[in-house]
Design a protein around this motif. Sequence first.
Motif, PDB file in Angstrom:
ATOM      1  N   THR A 116      40.437  63.949  28.875  1.00 50.98           N
ATOM      2  CA  THR A 116      40.960  62.584  28.965  1.00 50.98           C
ATOM      3  C   THR A 116      39.897  61.636  29.506  1.00 50.98           C
ATOM      4  OG1 THR A 116      43.196  63.412  29.380  1.00 50.98           O
ATOM      5  CG2 THR A 116      42.759  61.140  29.983  1.00 50.98           C
ATOM      6  N   SER A 117      39.793  60.473  28.880  1.00 45.43           N
ATOM      7  CA  SER A 117      38.885  59.445  29.410  1.00 45.43           C
ATOM      8  C   SER A 117      39.572  58.709  30.549  1.00 45.43           C
ATOM      9  CB  SER A 117      38.484  58.456  28.315  1.00 45.43           C
ATOM     10  OG  SER A 117      39.593  57.668  27.919  1.00 45.43           O
ATOM     11  N   ALA A 118      38.786  57.998  31.327  1.00 42.56           N
ATOM     12  CA  ALA A 118      39.338  57.335  32.501  1.00 42.56           C
ATOM     13  C   ALA A 118      39.932  55.968  32.198  1.00 42.56           C
ATOM     14  CB  ALA A 118      38.264  57.197  33.579  1.00 42.56           C
ATOM     15  N   GLN A 119      39.306  55.210  31.309  1.00 46.10           N
ATOM     16  CA  GLN A 119      39.685  53.798  31.198  1.00 46.10           C
ATOM     17  C   GLN A 119      39.734  53.263  29.778  1.00 46.10           C
ATOM     18  OE1 GLN A 119      36.632  52.118  33.717  1.00 46.10           O
ATOM     19  NE2 GLN A 119      37.694  52.653  35.602  1.00 46.10           N
ATOM     20  N   LYS A 120      39.619  54.102  28.774  1.00 47.07           N
ATOM     21  CA  LYS A 120      39.553  53.629  27.393  1.00 47.07           C
ATOM     22  C   LYS A 120      40.878  53.870  26.671  1.00 47.07           C
ATOM     23  CE  LYS A 120      34.584  54.503  27.071  1.00 47.07           C
ATOM     24  NZ  LYS A 120      33.495  55.271  26.395  1.00 47.07           N
ATOM     25  N   GLY A 121      41.670  52.825  26.546  1.00 48.36           N
ATOM     26  CA  GLY A 121      42.887  52.901  25.763  1.00 48.36           C
ATOM     27  C   GLY A 121      44.106  53.355  26.532  1.00 48.36           C
ATOM     28  N   ALA A 122      45.248  53.288  25.850  1.00 45.31           N
ATOM     29  CA  ALA A 122      46.533  53.598  26.476  1.00 45.31           C
ATOM     30  C   ALA A 122      46.682  55.068  26.825  1.00 45.31           C
ATOM     31  CB  ALA A 122      47.666  53.166  25.557  1.00 45.31           C
ATOM     32  N   GLY A 148      44.693  45.415  31.085  1.00 49.52           N
ATOM     33  CA  GLY A 148      44.235  45.380  29.701  1.00 49.52           C
ATOM     34  C   GLY A 148      44.695  46.550  28.868  1.00 49.52           C
ATOM     35  N   LEU A 149      45.460  47.458  29.470  1.00 48.96           N
ATOM     36  CA  LEU A 149      45.885  48.666  28.763  1.00 48.96           C
ATOM     37  C   LEU A 149      47.381  48.689  28.501  1.00 48.96           C
ATOM     38  CD1 LEU A 149      43.673  51.237  30.730  1.00 48.96           C
ATOM     39  CD2 LEU A 149      43.200  50.180  28.520  1.00 48.96           C
ATOM     40  N   THR A 150      48.046  47.561  28.734  1.00 49.82           N
ATOM     41  CA  THR A 150      49.469  47.435  28.413  1.00 49.82           C
ATOM     42  C   THR A 150      49.656  46.276  27.433  1.00 49.82           C
ATOM     43  OG1 THR A 150      49.794  45.993  30.335  1.00 49.82           O
ATOM     44  CG2 THR A 150      50.231  48.336  30.636  1.00 49.82           C
ATOM     45  N   GLU A 151      50.721  46.337  26.650  1.00 54.82           N
ATOM     46  CA  GLU A 151      50.946  45.320  25.623  1.00 54.82           C
ATOM     47  C   GLU A 151      51.155  43.940  26.216  1.00 54.82           C
ATOM     48  OE1 GLU A 151      54.027  46.385  22.936  1.00 54.82           O
ATOM     49  OE2 GLU A 151      52.982  48.154  22.154  1.00 54.82           O
ATOM     50  N   ASP A 152      51.806  43.859  27.363  1.00 57.55           N
ATOM     51  CA  ASP A 152      52.077  42.551  27.952  1.00 57.55           C
ATOM     52  C   ASP A 152      50.943  42.048  28.838  1.00 57.55           C
ATOM     53  OD1 ASP A 152      52.275  44.140  30.198  1.00 57.55           O
ATOM     54  OD2 ASP A 152      54.402  43.728  30.576  1.00 57.55           O
ATOM     55  N   SER A 182      43.505  57.912  31.488  1.00 59.54           N
ATOM     56  CA  SER A 182      44.264  58.118  32.729  1.00 59.54           C
ATOM     57  C   SER A 182      44.812  56.796  33.258  1.00 59.54           C
ATOM     58  CB  SER A 182      43.395  58.806  33.780  1.00 59.54           C
ATOM     59  OG  SER A 182      42.202  58.080  34.033  1.00 59.54           O
ATOM     60  N   ALA A 183      43.980  55.737  33.262  1.00 54.88           N
ATOM     61  CA  ALA A 183      44.461  54.429  33.705  1.00 54.88           C
ATOM     62  C   ALA A 183      45.563  53.912  32.788  1.00 54.88           C
ATOM     63  CB  ALA A 183      43.307  53.432  33.759  1.00 54.88           C
ATOM     64  N   GLY A 184      45.431  54.179  31.481  1.00 45.26           N
ATOM     65  CA  GLY A 184      46.437  53.734  30.529  1.00 45.26           C
ATOM     66  C   GLY A 184      47.767  54.447  30.706  1.00 45.26           C
ATOM     67  N   LEU A 185      47.713  55.727  31.008  1.00 45.19           N
ATOM     68  CA  LEU A 185      48.945  56.493  31.234  1.00 45.19           C
ATOM     69  C   LEU A 185      49.685  55.975  32.459  1.00 45.19           C
ATOM     70  CD1 LEU A 185      47.609  60.096  30.482  1.00 45.19           C
ATOM     71  CD2 LEU A 185      49.202  58.773  29.079  1.00 45.19           C
ATOM     72  N   LEU A 186      48.954  55.700  33.532  1.00 48.75           N
ATOM     73  CA  LEU A 186      49.598  55.153  34.721  1.00 48.75           C
ATOM     74  C   LEU A 186      50.153  53.755  34.442  1.00 48.75           C
ATOM     75  CD1 LEU A 186      50.248  55.465  37.754  1.00 48.75           C
ATOM     76  CD2 LEU A 186      48.028  54.403  38.243  1.00 48.75           C
ATOM     77  N   ALA A 187      49.359  52.929  33.771  1.00 49.66           N
ATOM     78  CA  ALA A 187      49.768  51.555  33.501  1.00 49.66           C
ATOM     79  C   ALA A 187      51.029  51.473  32.656  1.00 49.66           C
ATOM     80  CB  ALA A 187      48.625  50.805  32.807  1.00 49.66           C
TER      81      ALA A 187
END
Length: 430
Positions: free
Chosen positions: A255-261, A288-292, A264-269
């Motif tokens: 898993t990447s840390a910050q690229k896309g939903a 930046g990783l959520t639709e809203d 890891s950051a996207g999963l938390l977000a």
Amino acid sequence: MNTRSTRRLLATGAIAALALAGTTACAPGQQNADGDVELTWWHNGTGEPLNGFWQSVADEFEAANPGVTVTIEAVQNEELQRTKIPNALRGSNPPDLFQQWGGGELAAQVEAGRVMDISDEVGPELDSIGGSVAGWQVDGKTYGLPFSLGIEGFWYNKALFADAGIEGTPTTLDELDDAIDKLKDADITPVVVGAGDKWPAAHYWYNFALKSCSPDTLKTAAVDLDFSDSCFVDAGDDLEAFLETEPFQEGFLATSAQKGATSSAGLLANGKAGMELMGHWNPGQMMGLTEDGKGLGDDLGWFNFPAIPGSSGDATAALGGGDGFSCSVQAPPECVDLLKYISSVDVQTRFAETGAGLPVTAGAEAGVSDPNMQALLEGRNNATYVQLWLDTSYGPTVGGAMNDAIANMFAGQASSKDIVKAMNDAAATQ
């Protein structure tokens, strides 16, 4: 700048101007035949808001100190850190004030005799900055001051914690394990990590070392690069035991840390996990990783890495990194005056208002308005010791070997002793 600050600086500048009168001509960065002084200042704020902000600070300092001119050069971060500053410090005409990240790089500069010891001039500033200044000190002496410092910890989903019946936030390792069990029982992925990028995995070992080793041991290791203290093996043992609880999402090694939903950051977000160990930049990254574009919003919370009862580590210590400035060894006294002005409450408050970082001077907290940043600031200010990221502190050779060995532990291919051996072997090559 408020009127009281302006008058105080003007008075100081007038006294300094009188003291400078009648001196002989000198090289740039010192007094010339007219008693004037030109300071050179290098920083990495090439974009806004920092570029304009630092220029305004220089303009204010010039206005308050007649006869002093500040010449700024903004340079892209990697170029500044990796080539421009090292080359200049080895030469005969370095900048007077320059960007300083502290840690192993600073220690090497100090050993080479390139950086000014400002310990006797910045007593009040040290009192105001507190433990955050540790990364800019070598052998108990101060060679620079930070202007921004953030720390990391667990960013968590308050709503999912409530769903799992978790009250409050973990303060000890046992409480963290208990929270993980409750999240699992509620069919919630407890923790996400972007181990595919390696460094997020390494930061777990960093934090276990922080909470296992005393601050004195960590400070000594950063200078001597000797990792023989048993606490470093203890850190690996604790990490190994933590990994055995299987706290992470499926496929965490890739898993990447910050690229896309799906990072890891996207999963938390996106509400797919309970928490993530990450730095102060994570809330902005998550937006930046959520639709809203809002991330978790009011559901986002933060807590420091839990303490390990019975260890030598400081329970309130925090791991972080930041930016500061140092004066070169041949810089004139006005360089220290400018550095002190940058550290003033007024400048630090306005720096915080730019949103470009967290201020370090007590009293500048009013400039921080985002609730998440306020929580982070409180955690940092409550820390009696702030340790720079270990790869920064130990330098690229040891840091790279350390990160590789920790990644191998995450993959089940290294032991706690293997990590320490890799670090000591790398140190021996320097």
